[in-house]
Design a protein around this motif. Structure first.
Motif, PDB file in Angstrom:
ATOM      1  N   ASP A   1       1.481  -6.409   0.410  1.00  0.00           N
ATOM      2  CA  ASP A   1       0.688  -6.332  -0.817  1.00  0.00           C
ATOM      3  C   ASP A   1       1.328  -5.269  -1.724  1.00  0.00           C
ATOM      4  N   GLU A   2       2.249  -5.739  -2.563  1.00  0.00           N
ATOM      5  CA  GLU A   2       3.049  -4.798  -3.342  1.00  0.00           C
ATOM      6  C   GLU A   2       2.203  -3.977  -4.309  1.00  0.00           C
ATOM      7  N   GLN A   3       1.195  -4.646  -4.884  1.00  0.00           N
ATOM      8  CA  GLN A   3       0.317  -3.957  -5.843  1.00  0.00           C
ATOM      9  C   GLN A   3      -0.399  -2.791  -5.172  1.00  0.00           C
ATOM     10  N   LYS A   4      -0.875  -3.066  -3.966  1.00  0.00           N
ATOM     11  CA  LYS A   4      -1.600  -2.042  -3.223  1.00  0.00           C
ATOM     12  C   LYS A   4      -0.676  -0.871  -2.877  1.00  0.00           C
ATOM     13  N   VAL A   5       0.537  -1.206  -2.491  1.00  0.00           N
ATOM     14  CA  VAL A   5       1.502  -0.159  -2.139  1.00  0.00           C
ATOM     15  C   VAL A   5       1.732   0.752  -3.346  1.00  0.00           C
ATOM     16  N   ASN A   6       1.929   0.148  -4.519  1.00  0.00           N
ATOM     17  CA  ASN A   6       2.192   0.944  -5.722  1.00  0.00           C
ATOM     18  C   ASN A   6       1.001   1.816  -6.077  1.00  0.00           C
ATOM     19  N   TRP A   7      -0.174   1.233  -5.934  1.00  0.00           N
ATOM     20  CA  TRP A   7      -1.379   1.970  -6.276  1.00  0.00           C
ATOM     21  C   TRP A   7      -1.612   3.119  -5.279  1.00  0.00           C
ATOM     22  N   HIS A   8      -1.382   2.864  -4.004  1.00  0.00           N
ATOM     23  CA  HIS A   8      -1.518   3.872  -2.944  1.00  0.00           C
ATOM     24  C   HIS A   8      -0.537   5.024  -3.209  1.00  0.00           C
ATOM     25  N   ASP A   9       0.680   4.656  -3.523  1.00  0.00           N
ATOM     26  CA  ASP A   9       1.731   5.620  -3.809  1.00  0.00           C
ATOM     27  C   ASP A   9       1.329   6.512  -4.988  1.00  0.00           C
ATOM     28  N   LYS A  10       0.856   5.873  -6.051  1.00  0.00           N
ATOM     29  CA  LYS A  10       0.494   6.616  -7.264  1.00  0.00           C
ATOM     30  C   LYS A  10      -0.691   7.542  -7.013  1.00  0.00           C
TER      31      LYS A  10
END
Ligand code: SF4
Length: 456
Positions: free
Chosen positions: A14-23
């Protein structure tokens, strides 16, 4: 059990989730920096904290006995548990003695480590986690993914659905105010019905027998003040010598964890209120062994602020659950192999060794050095895959000879320029599986450097 990279691959779907988690975690790291820079002598404070912890560890048995004496004098009942099993049995016995069937619990990574909730449930005792993040993961039947932000992997929309299912709330499009208000109402009932309260311990003062519990929601206080029995569970490393040392750690903890100047509630407990009981369970569970490993004993300095997780590029992109361990992230990757080297052998490799964890750690643990040391031990003690062993040997042979290095470099650069991507990113190339490699340059750095010098 999946190793770290397999579990991380799952999270990465889930790329979106990864980016959001990272941010989200980077935002917390940024807040930590701002808060730390506002304190004059921050580095001195870190050194002082590290020295206090080193002093405690060098005389731990003595400090623990002193703490026990004072706590007993204060009217607290003290118990010692050698491992998770004994800890759980002690807690159960106390609850049975007091005919407690309903328990409220504030955030305690130690009780997570001992898997206390399922143990009590199996013995007919309902345990409700009262920290909001912990309650969210408890309702989702998941483990916390972060030690300070247990539900950081969940979006508010997911919490909305979860609360609709378990608490009967109305759909609210993830409105955080509404969800928090509903959680408050739900937890308030649980506090009022509780027969006993369990808390963790952030700091236990040897000089006085006091202990301090830090929360942002005041849930430890609500539980301990309303229930007739308070059980505080602490690891043996939570001791600090004197009350005056609290100032050092409290200033560091919240700033490192969330960028707040201080945790909203730093609650001090000394003795039971009239008509109530207070118990402290002091737990070893592998800590003495870690203390006996000179290379890793400093990992026991940890005050569980979570800063090393927030800053770690691997943690931010792989999520806490990928570590399959109660304490995830860089510090968990040092602690977990000490508990079971085989089961957690992939963790010290889940790091870029960039050292960012070490530079934010408020108690100056040399985290990346310890990860590197674990790698050396694991490579010798845990059987490695044939492919990894052979590749590493081959790389060793290449790197040890400039001529071989140059020749292989030439072949690699030519291959990158001329072979199709399907060949370059074939199965054995794990690195290329998720990344496009750059086009191979015509010259090596050395060749480029020499030409540049010639033309000058
Ligand atoms: S190792 Fe350091 S940075 Fe990481 S949680 Fe512990 S105290 Fe915080």
């Amino acid at each position: 059990m999946m190793n770290h990279s397999e579990a991380a691959t799952k999270f990465n779907l889930d790329e979106q989730k990864v980016n959001w988690h990272d941010k989200a975690l980077w935002f917390v790291r940024h807040k930590r920096d701002t808060a730390a820079h506002k304190v004059k002598g921050w580095e001195e404070l870190r050194s002082l904290a590290s020295q206090i912890k080193a002093n405690v560890l060098s005389d731990l048995d003595d400090y623990l006995i002193r703490f026990e004496k004072r706590a007993l004098y204060n009217g607290v009942q003290v118990h010692w548990a050698v491992d998770a099993e004994e800890h759980n049995e002690i807690v159960l016995d106390i609850l049975k003695e007091n005919k407690a069937k309903k328990v409220v619990k504030s955030k305690s990574m130690l009780t997570e480590e001992c898997h206390l909730n399922p143990y009590l449930l199996a013995h007919g005792i309902e345990t409700v986690d009262t920290d909001l993040g912990e309650r969210i993961v408890q309702l989702a039947e998941e483990a916390p993914s972060h030690i300070v932000l247990p539900a950081i992997h969940k979006k508010k929309e997911e919490v909305d659905l979860l609360f609709q299912e378990h608490l009967g709330t109305k759909p609210c499009n993830g409105n955080p105010e509404y969800l928090t208000e509903e959680a408050r109402k739900h937890l308030r009932k649980k506090f009022l019905q509780a027969d006993a309260a369990i808390t963790g311990v952030n700091f236990a003062v040897a000089e006085t027998g006091d202990f301090v519990v830090c929360t942002n929601e005041g849930n430890a206080d609500m539980g301990a003040h309303l229930a007739p029995v308070h059980i505080a569970c602490m690891g043996i490393e939570k001791i600090i010598p004197k009350q005056e040392h609290l100032g050092v750690f409290l200033r560091l903890l919240a700033r490192s964890a969330t960028g707040q100047p201080i945790t909203t509630y730093s609650s001090h407990f000394r003795k039971p209120r009239k008509g109530t009981k207070m118990h402290i369970v002091i737990v070893d569970n592998g800590r003495s062994e870690q203390l006996g490993r000179p290379d890793f004993r400093a990992s026991l300095h940890c005050i569980r602020c979570g800063a090393c997780m927030n800053t770690c590029p691997v943690y931010r992109k792989s999520g806490g659950h990928s570590y399959n361990s109660t304490i995830p992230g860089p510090i968990g990757s040092i602690l977990s192999p000490g508990i079971d080297i085989k089961e957690h052998s992939s963790l010290p490799f889940a790091s870029t060794l960039c050292g960012s964890c070490t530079s934010v750690c408020p108690v100056k643990i040399d985290i990346h050095d310890q990860l590197y040391k674990w790698r050396q031990i694991i490579s010798k003690e845990v059987p490695q895959s044939f492919v990894k062993k052979t590749t590493m040997k081959l790389m060793g042979t290449i790197f040890s000879s400039p001529m071989r290095f140059e020749t292989v470099g030439k072949i690699a650069r030519w291959s990158l320029r001329n072979l199709p991507k399907a060949v370059i990113n074939a199965k054995p190339n794990v690195w290329g599986r998720n990344r496009d490699l750059p086009e191979g340059p015509k010259q090596s750095f050395e060749e480029w450097y020499k030409t540049r010098h010639k033309n000058e």
